[in-house]
Design a protein around this motif. Structure first.
Motif, mmCIF file in Angstrom:
data_model
loop_
_atom_site.group_PDB
_atom_site.id
_atom_site.type_symbol
_atom_site.label_atom_id
_atom_site.label_comp_id
_atom_site.label_asym_id
_atom_site.label_seq_id
_atom_site.Cartn_x
_atom_site.Cartn_y
_atom_site.Cartn_z
ATOM 1 N N THR A 57 0.821 -1.226 0.000
ATOM 2 C CA THR A 57 0.000 0.000 0.000
ATOM 3 C C THR A 57 0.850 1.270 0.000
ATOM 4 O OG1 THR A 57 -0.197 -0.100 2.413
ATOM 5 C CG2 THR A 57 -1.991 -1.084 1.129
ATOM 6 N N GLU A 58 2.031 1.209 0.637
ATOM 7 C CA GLU A 58 2.934 2.374 0.622
ATOM 8 C C GLU A 58 3.337 2.685 -0.816
ATOM 9 O OE1 GLU A 58 4.161 4.578 2.817
ATOM 10 O OE2 GLU A 58 2.860 3.704 4.341
ATOM 11 N N ASN A 59 3.694 1.635 -1.543
ATOM 12 C CA ASN A 59 4.124 1.803 -2.927
ATOM 13 C C ASN A 59 2.987 2.331 -3.806
ATOM 14 O OD1 ASN A 59 6.133 1.396 -5.122
ATOM 15 N ND2 ASN A 59 4.590 -0.060 -5.826
ATOM 16 N N LEU A 60 1.796 1.777 -3.613
ATOM 17 C CA LEU A 60 0.636 2.230 -4.397
ATOM 18 C C LEU A 60 0.323 3.710 -4.125
ATOM 19 C CD1 LEU A 60 -1.605 -0.934 -4.008
ATOM 20 C CD2 LEU A 60 -0.909 0.056 -6.212
ATOM 21 N N ARG A 86 2.533 6.009 -3.064
ATOM 22 C CA ARG A 86 3.607 6.786 -3.696
ATOM 23 C C ARG A 86 3.373 6.892 -5.200
ATOM 24 N NH1 ARG A 86 7.085 4.077 -0.259
ATOM 25 N NH2 ARG A 86 7.612 2.543 -1.849
ATOM 26 N N TRP A 87 2.939 5.791 -5.798
ATOM 27 C CA TRP A 87 2.698 5.757 -7.242
ATOM 28 C C TRP A 87 1.582 6.755 -7.603
ATOM 29 C CZ3 TRP A 87 1.792 0.457 -10.185
ATOM 30 C CH2 TRP A 87 1.893 0.672 -11.560
ATOM 31 N N GLY A 88 0.489 6.705 -6.850
ATOM 32 C CA GLY A 88 -0.608 7.641 -7.084
ATOM 33 C C GLY A 88 -0.163 9.082 -6.916
ATOM 34 N N GLY A 89 0.619 9.348 -5.870
ATOM 35 C CA GLY A 89 1.122 10.701 -5.612
ATOM 36 C C GLY A 89 2.050 11.194 -6.713
ATOM 37 N N ALA A 90 2.912 10.299 -7.206
ATOM 38 C CA ALA A 90 3.840 10.661 -8.287
ATOM 39 C C ALA A 90 3.061 11.012 -9.556
ATOM 40 C CB ALA A 90 4.820 9.521 -8.555
ATOM 41 N N LEU A 91 2.034 10.218 -9.870
ATOM 42 C CA LEU A 91 1.204 10.494 -11.049
ATOM 43 C C LEU A 91 0.491 11.845 -10.907
ATOM 44 C CD1 LEU A 91 -0.292 6.932 -11.598
ATOM 45 C CD2 LEU A 91 1.077 8.189 -13.276
ATOM 46 N N LEU A 92 0.041 12.127 -9.697
ATOM 47 C CA LEU A 92 -0.642 13.393 -9.430
ATOM 48 C C LEU A 92 0.309 14.565 -9.660
ATOM 49 C CD1 LEU A 92 -3.430 14.316 -8.605
ATOM 50 C CD2 LEU A 92 -2.771 14.074 -6.214
ATOM 51 N N GLU A 93 1.549 14.420 -9.199
ATOM 52 C CA GLU A 93 2.562 15.449 -9.431
ATOM 53 C C GLU A 93 2.844 15.608 -10.922
ATOM 54 O OE1 GLU A 93 4.522 17.509 -7.660
ATOM 55 O OE2 GLU A 93 3.622 17.073 -5.736
ATOM 56 N N LEU A 94 3.034 14.487 -11.609
ATOM 57 C CA LEU A 94 3.369 14.529 -13.040
ATOM 58 C C LEU A 94 2.238 15.139 -13.866
ATOM 59 C CD1 LEU A 94 5.104 11.035 -13.368
ATOM 60 C CD2 LEU A 94 6.221 13.264 -13.592
ATOM 61 N N GLU A 104 -5.524 7.813 -13.586
ATOM 62 C CA GLU A 104 -4.613 6.695 -13.290
ATOM 63 C C GLU A 104 -4.186 6.744 -11.819
ATOM 64 O OE1 GLU A 104 -0.456 4.737 -14.931
ATOM 65 O OE2 GLU A 104 -1.246 6.487 -15.984
ATOM 66 N N ALA A 105 -3.907 7.961 -11.326
ATOM 67 C CA ALA A 105 -3.537 8.126 -9.917
ATOM 68 C C ALA A 105 -4.673 7.631 -9.019
ATOM 69 C CB ALA A 105 -3.230 9.592 -9.618
ATOM 70 N N ILE A 106 -5.925 7.986 -9.373
ATOM 71 C CA ILE A 106 -7.096 7.570 -8.597
ATOM 72 C C ILE A 106 -7.193 6.046 -8.563
ATOM 73 C CG2 ILE A 106 -9.644 7.524 -8.653
ATOM 74 C CD1 ILE A 106 -9.509 10.514 -9.518
ATOM 75 N N SER A 107 -6.885 5.411 -9.693
ATOM 76 C CA SER A 107 -6.983 3.944 -9.733
ATOM 77 C C SER A 107 -5.932 3.294 -8.820
ATOM 78 C CB SER A 107 -6.890 3.439 -11.182
ATOM 79 O OG SER A 107 -5.664 2.855 -11.456
ATOM 80 N N LYS A 108 -4.725 3.864 -8.746
ATOM 81 C CA LYS A 108 -3.674 3.323 -7.858
ATOM 82 C C LYS A 108 -4.066 3.535 -6.389
ATOM 83 C CE LYS A 108 -1.476 2.323 -11.440
ATOM 84 N NZ LYS A 108 -1.898 1.030 -11.995
ATOM 85 N N LEU A 109 -4.602 4.713 -6.094
ATOM 86 C CA LEU A 109 -5.012 5.000 -4.718
ATOM 87 C C LEU A 109 -6.206 4.138 -4.316
ATOM 88 C CD1 LEU A 109 -4.549 8.863 -4.979
ATOM 89 C CD2 LEU A 109 -3.150 7.319 -3.594
ATOM 90 N N ASP A 110 -7.083 3.872 -5.274
ATOM 91 C CA ASP A 110 -8.205 2.944 -5.048
ATOM 92 C C ASP A 110 -7.693 1.568 -4.638
ATOM 93 O OD1 ASP A 110 -10.780 3.864 -5.115
ATOM 94 O OD2 ASP A 110 -10.935 3.847 -7.303
#
Length: 205
Positions: free
Chosen positions: A31-34, A36-44, A59-65
């Motif tokens: 979940t930590e990785n997911l 971070r992944w969502g946050g990185a996409l949000l930044e990008l 895509e970020a929403i789907s990772k955070l989901d």
């Protein structure tokens, strides 16, 4: 100087995104990785045009989901999700459609505060969330006015145009101040999480 800082941010979050992809193949339940992944996409998403930005936020929403389906009480994922919903809402011109995203963001921010009541960032986001629909209306109204008085659009005299343009600029600056603050905060969370997972412990002297 600012361009260099933006470029460095872009490189950092692109690296974070790629690292998260690799980590995901090894452990899709991290979940930590997911988060971070969502946050990185949000930044990008802030470096893209509107359509690409919306696609990246989705895509970020789907990772955070995914992260929240594993751990529904993960407060940083709840908070990032609130930011993703807010960001998407601001990029949605239709008032009613945008309100749906803002309502959703409000709920996620509230859950984040409930899970970690001492977190000042979560509380601030929750407070700002109530103002989002009003800001959205102002921003889109001003951008519409700006288009209406643009050269060649047949809008009134130049003095009226410059006044409306200045108002639109002020409103736009306000939106980006809030939008930027939210994105910066997400960036800090991703940055810290990324550093924790990748930086070796300090050597004992």
């Amino acid at each position: 100087m600012d361009m260099q800082a933006d470029f460095d941010r872009l490189l950092f979050f692109e690296h974070a995104r790629r690292t998260a992809e690799v980590t995901y193949t090894k452990n899709p339940l991290d979940t930590e990785n997911l988060t971070r992944w969502g946050g990185a996409l949000l930044e990008l998403s802030t470096f893209q045009n509107v359509q690409e930005s919306k696609s990246m936020i989705k895509e970020a929403i789907s990772k955070l989901d995914e992260a929240l389906s594993i751990d529904p009480k993960k407060h940083d994922a709840l908070w990032c999700m609130g930011n993703a919903q807010t960001s998407y809402g601001f990029l949605t011109p239709d008032k009613d459609e945008a309100k749906g995203y803002f309502d959703s963001a409000y709920t996620f921010f509230k859950q984040a505060v409930d899970e970690d009541p001492e977190n000042e960032l979560y509380r601030k986001s929750f407070e700002v969330a109530t103002k989002a629909p009003e800001l959205h209306a102002e921003v889109h109204k001003q951008s519409f006015s700006q288009q209406a008085v643009a050269p060649g659009a047949g809008g009134g005299p130049s003095t009226s145009s410059s006044v409306k343009g200045a108002k639109a600029q002020k409103s736009s600056d306000l939106k980006y101040d809030i939008f930027g603050w939210v994105i910066l905060a997400v960036g800090i969370v991703v940055w810290v999480g990324f550093a924790k997972s990748n930086v070796p412990p300090p050597s004992q002297r």
